[in-house]
Design an enzyme around this catalytic site. Sequence first.
Site: not given
Ligand code: NAI
Length: 242
Positions: A8, A10, A60, A88, A153, A155, A186
């Site tokens: 993830g 990108s 993934v 991630n 989420y 879980a 974030i």
């Molecule tokens: P985002 O939605 O901006 O980015 C998520 C990334 O994961 C994207 O690049 C997307 O293309 C990729 N992705 C999603 N499904 C995918 C798949 N099946 N295969 C490959 N790539 C995939 O989210 P963000 O905020 O950058 O989150 C990143 C991580 O941090 C996530 O695991 C999220 O659960 C976690 N997180 C984020 C928080 C926040 O406040 N933004 C808080 C706590 C955790």
Amino acid sequence: MKYALVTGGSRGIGRAICIQLAGMGYHVLINYRHNDAEALVTLQAVREKGSDGELMKCDVTDQAQVSAVLSGWMQSHPDQYIEVVVNNAGIRKDNLLLWMTDEEWTGVLNTGLNGFFHVTQPLLKNMLVKRFGRIINIVSLSGIKGLPGQTNYSAAKGGLIAATKALAQETAKKQVTVNAVAPGFIRTDMTEQLNENELKKLIPAGRFGEPEEVAALVGFLASPAASYITGEVISINGGLYT
Ligand code: NAI
């Protein structure tokens, strides 16, 4: 050349982690699902850090696809290995459990939890043989505390926390550390629709965090300085007490 893979990568936190690792001299493998243009922006930013990287497009959740992409990379790099993996990739599909659809449940579990297995398992052997590895899983406050509307989420992230602790004990003797980073709120696309002005009143620091702040912690855990930290869940949430 040292290699790191970020799933993830990108956008959001994943992009910031790619840039952080590039700044530490890593050649960064940028995994993403379908947004080629955004992944290229990450690659450009990696290059601006004076390092290099490559795009590694795959979903993934799809074990066959991940396996094909990773084994292809390993075959074309027989003398190298991926020493850092940051799991991630994650999605949210919030709903009360009462109304939750199968697709909302399995989609979130498949990405956050099964994705970790699909990506990490094939990379583990080389880390153990080479006696150095860093596995860093991006979890969430939701996986520690449980949040209403996020049973799926919570879980997925709670499962990933438990997997982190278990795997850390399997690999510690070989200098392969396994840790989890648990962000609070974030500022990324994932939290774009939340009411930041209201929610920040709950956060002692009085603001949402930035992706770069999470990336700095991941960079530390990836570094040799963090050799004795394993099986930990490190919160990064501006004091939002859990
Ligand atoms: P985002 O939605 O901006 O980015 C998520 C990334 O994961 C994207 O690049 C997307 O293309 C990729 N992705 C999603 N499904 C995918 C798949 N099946 N295969 C490959 N790539 C995939 O989210 P963000 O905020 O950058 O989150 C990143 C991580 O941090 C996530 O695991 C999220 O659960 C976690 N997180 C984020 C928080 C926040 O406040 N933004 C808080 C706590 C955790």
